[in-house]
Design a protein around this motif. Structure first.
Motif, short mmCIF file in Angstrom:
data_model
loop_
_atom_site.label_atom_id
_atom_site.label_comp_id
_atom_site.label_asym_id
_atom_site.label_seq_id
_atom_site.Cartn_x
_atom_site.Cartn_y
_atom_site.Cartn_z
N GLN A 92 0.77 -1.04 -0.21
CA GLN A 92 -0.04 -0.03 0.42
C GLN A 92 0.73 0.85 -0.50
O GLN A 92 1.43 1.25 1.10
N TYR A 93 0.76 1.98 -0.37
CA TYR A 93 -0.27 2.23 -2.30
C TYR A 93 1.19 2.53 -3.69
O TYR A 93 0.70 3.44 -4.09
N HIS A 119 -3.19 -6.69 -4.35
CA HIS A 119 -2.49 -6.15 -4.92
C HIS A 119 -3.30 -6.39 -6.36
O HIS A 119 -2.51 -7.66 -6.75
N CYS A 154 -1.92 -0.88 -10.06
CA CYS A 154 -2.35 -2.12 -9.85
C CYS A 154 -4.61 -1.82 -9.98
O CYS A 154 -4.71 -0.98 -9.41
N PHE A 157 -9.19 -2.66 -5.86
CA PHE A 157 -9.02 -1.61 -4.36
C PHE A 157 -8.61 -2.18 -3.30
O PHE A 157 -7.98 -3.68 -3.27
N CYS A 158 -7.46 -1.31 -2.71
CA CYS A 158 -5.80 -1.85 -1.90
C CYS A 158 -6.32 -1.27 -0.90
O CYS A 158 -5.59 -1.22 0.27
N HIS A 162 -5.56 3.64 -2.96
CA HIS A 162 -5.46 2.56 -4.00
C HIS A 162 -5.32 3.40 -5.02
O HIS A 162 -4.64 2.64 -6.89
N GLU A 163 -5.97 4.70 -6.03
CA GLU A 163 -5.95 5.35 -7.30
C GLU A 163 -4.66 5.90 -7.01
O GLU A 163 -4.75 6.06 -9.16
#
Length: 191
Positions: A92-93, A119, A154, A157-158, A162-163
């Motif tokens: 992350q991330y 991921h 990725c 959705f983590c 995420h975006e």
């Protein structure tokens, strides 16, 4: 009075037309199913899909402390057989390294994992599309034919950041890659 034979003839004529149409659709349906079967067999034989041939596990809590996924071992390196191995960690991330450097016309194996959550690992313009699952190593073979850049987002959705989780793969000429690798270290685009 009308003769009943003319209505029977027209009824049997439409029944034979309907039977012919049904046979055609049945043949088309069987052909489509056979085509899908051939495509699935071809994809499986030529590894166009990415099922793992073996399952490799790793302790996600210590992968950054020792073993193949320590920070100094991430990135691209030439193997004795001339192929290239790329090691990547998705957390992350971000991806580490955020930019992967690989040569053209060379077998490349991407080995990737995650220490925290699931991921997505996708390289646009290729058949690389998998998940990085904590505790497991994804082993992905690929070969690039021409130089260029590929986005590596990725796609699972983590979490709230995420975006912003993306990287890129930069493909360079094999000769240029070999020149850069003479320094004997792991390569990435930031070097």
């Amino acid at each position: 009075m009308t003769d009943g034979s003319s209505s029977t003839d027209s009824h049997s004529g439409s029944a034979s037309v309907a039977a012919r149409i049904e046979r055609r659709w049945a043949a088309i349906s069987i052909g489509i199913i056979a085509l899908i079967g051939v495509m699935a067999a071809y994809a499986g034989i030529h590894r166009a899909t990415m099922p793992q041939t073996q399952v490799e596990t790793i302790d996600p809590t210590t992968l950054h402390l020792n073993g193949e996924f320590i920070e100094s071992n991430l990135g691209s390196a030439i193997e004795p057989d001339g192929s290239v191995t790329v090691r990547v960690v998705g957390q992350q991330y971000s991806f580490t390294p955020q930019c992967i450097l690989v040569p053209t016309n060379t077998p490349v194996t991407i080995r990737a994992t995650s220490p925290d959550v699931v991921h997505g690992f996708l390289i646009e313009g290729t058949n690389i599309n998998t998940m990085l699952v904590p505790g497991y190593i994804s082993d992905l073979p690929v070969q690039f034919d021409k130089p260029g850049e590929h986005l590596m987002p990725c796609h699972e959705f983590c979490g709230v950041g995420h975006e912003g989780m993306w990287g890129k793969v930069k493909v360079i000429d094999k000769f240029d890659f070999l020149q850069l690798s003479t320094k004997g270290r792991r390569l990435n685009c930031v070097d």
